[in-house]
Design a protein around this motif. Structure first.
Motif, PDB file in Angstrom:
ATOM      1  N   GLY A 159       0.831  -1.054   0.012  1.00 32.04           N
ATOM      2  CA  GLY A 159      -0.146  -0.256   0.028  1.00 32.04           C
ATOM      3  C   GLY A 159       0.720   1.356   0.113  1.00 32.04           C
ATOM      4  N   ALA A 160       2.382   0.737  -0.874  1.00 31.44           N
ATOM      5  CA  ALA A 160       3.026   2.520  -0.721  1.00 31.44           C
ATOM      6  C   ALA A 160       2.752   3.401  -1.372  1.00 31.44           C
ATOM      7  CB  ALA A 160       4.231   1.437   0.117  1.00 31.44           C
ATOM      8  N   ASN A 161       2.538   4.820  -1.946  1.00 29.54           N
ATOM      9  CA  ASN A 161       2.893   5.258  -2.801  1.00 29.54           C
ATOM     10  C   ASN A 161       3.983   5.904  -2.780  1.00 29.54           C
ATOM     11  OD1 ASN A 161      -0.112   5.027  -3.048  1.00 29.54           O
ATOM     12  ND2 ASN A 161      -0.290   5.087  -1.176  1.00 29.54           N
ATOM     13  N   LEU A 162       4.368   5.875  -3.911  1.00 28.21           N
ATOM     14  CA  LEU A 162       5.491   7.319  -4.045  1.00 28.21           C
ATOM     15  C   LEU A 162       4.930   8.329  -4.452  1.00 28.21           C
ATOM     16  CD1 LEU A 162       9.197   7.119  -5.265  1.00 28.21           C
ATOM     17  CD2 LEU A 162       7.271   7.013  -7.219  1.00 28.21           C
ATOM     18  N   LEU A 163       5.707   9.270  -3.223  1.00 27.27           N
ATOM     19  CA  LEU A 163       5.032  11.044  -3.416  1.00 27.27           C
ATOM     20  C   LEU A 163       6.310  11.791  -4.292  1.00 27.27           C
ATOM     21  CD1 LEU A 163       3.909  10.872   0.508  1.00 27.27           C
ATOM     22  CD2 LEU A 163       3.113  10.882  -1.221  1.00 27.27           C
ATOM     23  N   GLU A 164       7.527  11.359  -4.101  1.00 26.46           N
ATOM     24  CA  GLU A 164       8.485  12.933  -4.575  1.00 26.46           C
ATOM     25  C   GLU A 164       9.542  10.905  -5.435  1.00 26.46           C
ATOM     26  OE1 GLU A 164      11.875  16.279  -3.786  1.00 26.46           O
ATOM     27  OE2 GLU A 164      10.778  14.483  -2.252  1.00 26.46           O
ATOM     28  N   TRP A 165      10.126  11.675  -6.638  1.00 28.88           N
ATOM     29  CA  TRP A 165      10.867  10.873  -7.253  1.00 28.88           C
ATOM     30  C   TRP A 165      11.759  11.455  -7.797  1.00 28.88           C
ATOM     31  CZ3 TRP A 165      10.531   6.921 -11.408  1.00 28.88           C
ATOM     32  CH2 TRP A 165      11.675   6.092 -11.390  1.00 28.88           C
ATOM     33  N   GLY A 166      13.223  11.815  -7.537  1.00 29.34           N
ATOM     34  CA  GLY A 166      14.171  12.525  -8.590  1.00 29.34           C
ATOM     35  C   GLY A 166      15.463  12.153  -8.887  1.00 29.34           C
ATOM     36  N   SER A 167      16.329  13.391  -9.067  1.00 25.51           N
ATOM     37  CA  SER A 167      17.754  12.843  -9.096  1.00 25.51           C
ATOM     38  C   SER A 167      17.840  12.416  -7.330  1.00 25.51           C
ATOM     39  CB  SER A 167      18.429  14.015  -9.508  1.00 25.51           C
ATOM     40  OG  SER A 167      19.205  13.764 -10.984  1.00 25.51           O
ATOM     41  N   GLY A 168      18.727  10.921  -7.235  1.00 24.42           N
ATOM     42  CA  GLY A 168      19.141  10.614  -5.990  1.00 24.42           C
ATOM     43  C   GLY A 168      18.164  10.613  -4.829  1.00 24.42           C
ATOM     44  N   LYS A 169      16.713  11.100  -4.657  1.00 25.87           N
ATOM     45  CA  LYS A 169      15.876  11.372  -3.416  1.00 25.87           C
ATOM     46  C   LYS A 169      14.330  10.481  -4.579  1.00 25.87           C
ATOM     47  CE  LYS A 169      14.890  16.158  -4.506  1.00 25.87           C
ATOM     48  NZ  LYS A 169      14.692  17.481  -4.687  1.00 25.87           N
ATOM     49  N   ALA A 170      14.124  10.445  -3.096  1.00 26.06           N
ATOM     50  CA  ALA A 170      12.525   9.718  -2.646  1.00 26.06           C
ATOM     51  C   ALA A 170      12.175   9.969  -1.736  1.00 26.06           C
ATOM     52  CB  ALA A 170      12.045   8.442  -3.662  1.00 26.06           C
ATOM     53  N   THR A 171      10.597   9.742  -1.569  1.00 23.49           N
ATOM     54  CA  THR A 171       9.707   9.635  -0.580  1.00 23.49           C
ATOM     55  C   THR A 171       8.327   9.252  -0.541  1.00 23.49           C
ATOM     56  OG1 THR A 171      10.029  12.411  -0.166  1.00 23.49           O
ATOM     57  CG2 THR A 171       8.469  11.058   1.274  1.00 23.49           C
ATOM     58  N   VAL A 172       8.555   8.179   0.160  1.00 21.39           N
ATOM     59  CA  VAL A 172       7.096   7.136   0.268  1.00 21.39           C
ATOM     60  C   VAL A 172       7.064   7.008   1.005  1.00 21.39           C
ATOM     61  CG1 VAL A 172       6.819   4.731  -0.189  1.00 21.39           C
ATOM     62  CG2 VAL A 172       8.730   5.343  -1.821  1.00 21.39           C
ATOM     63  N   GLU A 173       5.382   7.340   0.948  1.00 22.47           N
ATOM     64  CA  GLU A 173       4.313   6.622   2.438  1.00 22.47           C
ATOM     65  C   GLU A 173       3.431   6.121   1.737  1.00 22.47           C
ATOM     66  OE1 GLU A 173       1.599  10.765   3.705  1.00 22.47           O
ATOM     67  OE2 GLU A 173       1.066   9.786   1.828  1.00 22.47           O
ATOM     68  N   LEU A 174       3.131   5.540   3.301  1.00 26.22           N
ATOM     69  CA  LEU A 174       1.779   3.825   4.131  1.00 26.22           C
ATOM     70  C   LEU A 174       0.988   4.855   5.172  1.00 26.22           C
ATOM     71  CD1 LEU A 174       1.715   1.648   3.424  1.00 26.22           C
ATOM     72  CD2 LEU A 174       3.378   1.082   5.599  1.00 26.22           C
ATOM     73  N   ALA A 175      -0.222   4.899   4.483  1.00 29.12           N
ATOM     74  CA  ALA A 175      -1.342   4.937   5.381  1.00 29.12           C
ATOM     75  C   ALA A 175      -0.865   3.407   6.173  1.00 29.12           C
ATOM     76  CB  ALA A 175      -2.697   4.984   4.686  1.00 29.12           C
ATOM     77  N   ILE A 176      -0.744   3.654   7.398  1.00 23.20           N
ATOM     78  CA  ILE A 176      -0.974   2.292   8.644  1.00 23.20           C
ATOM     79  C   ILE A 176      -2.395   1.984   8.763  1.00 23.20           C
ATOM     80  CG2 ILE A 176      -0.544   1.879  10.958  1.00 23.20           C
ATOM     81  CD1 ILE A 176       2.369   2.633   9.571  1.00 23.20           C
ATOM     82  N   ASN A 177      -2.123   0.514   9.050  1.00 23.64           N
ATOM     83  CA  ASN A 177      -3.658  -0.141   9.252  1.00 23.64           C
ATOM     84  C   ASN A 177      -3.046  -1.363  10.250  1.00 23.64           C
ATOM     85  OD1 ASN A 177      -2.453  -2.878   7.937  1.00 23.64           O
ATOM     86  ND2 ASN A 177      -3.515  -1.176   6.380  1.00 23.64           N
ATOM     87  N   LYS A 178      -3.921  -2.124  10.670  1.00 25.44           N
ATOM     88  CA  LYS A 178      -3.530  -2.815  11.612  1.00 25.44           C
ATOM     89  C   LYS A 178      -2.746  -4.218  11.628  1.00 25.44           C
ATOM     90  CE  LYS A 178      -7.749  -6.285  10.761  1.00 25.44           C
ATOM     91  NZ  LYS A 178      -8.949  -7.232  11.385  1.00 25.44           N
ATOM     92  N   TYR A 179      -2.391  -4.411   9.879  1.00 18.70           N
ATOM     93  CA  TYR A 179      -1.444  -5.462  10.008  1.00 18.70           C
ATOM     94  C   TYR A 179       0.077  -4.836   9.190  1.00 18.70           C
ATOM     95  CZ  TYR A 179      -5.752  -7.279   8.495  1.00 18.70           C
ATOM     96  OH  TYR A 179      -7.293  -8.108   8.385  1.00 18.70           O
TER      97      TYR A 179
END
Length: 96
Positions: free
Chosen positions: A4-24
């Motif tokens: 369920g991870a989502n890529l928020l930002e992706w560029g030269s040498g960097k990335a930000t990934v977000e995940l909505a936390i659930n019980k699993y």
């Protein structure tokens, strides 16, 4: 995808990934499971390392947990500052 991870930002040498936390995604204490956190970091690291148009993979990965992961969402940001010898910080090169 299944995590369920989502890529928020992706560029030269960097990335930000977000995940909505659930019980699993939590451990027996109810906080973010270390394996899920590491996987989120690994996803971000993979995007960052492969953002230069060449195939790459990690030889060594280390992740330090400084506090409990709590809340409804986590974001993991990475910077691939060590992709080439010249990119390593001076302080690191002096000690390694």
């Amino acid at each position: 995808k299944k995590l369920g991870a989502n890529l928020l930002e992706w560029g030269s040498g960097k990335a930000t990934v977000e995940l909505a936390i659930n019980k699993y995604h939590t451990n027996f204490l109810g906080s973010g499971h270390g394996g899920v956190l590491f996987t989120l970091g690994d996803i971000a690291f993979s995007y960052a390392c492969n953002s230069y148009g060449r195939k790459s993979l990690a030889i060594h990965v280390s992740l330090d947990y400084h506090r409990v992961a709590s809340g409804s969402a986590l974001a993991f940001r990475t910077d691939d500052w060590h992709s080439e010898k010249e990119s390593w910080p001076q302080a690191w090169r002096e000690n390694h």
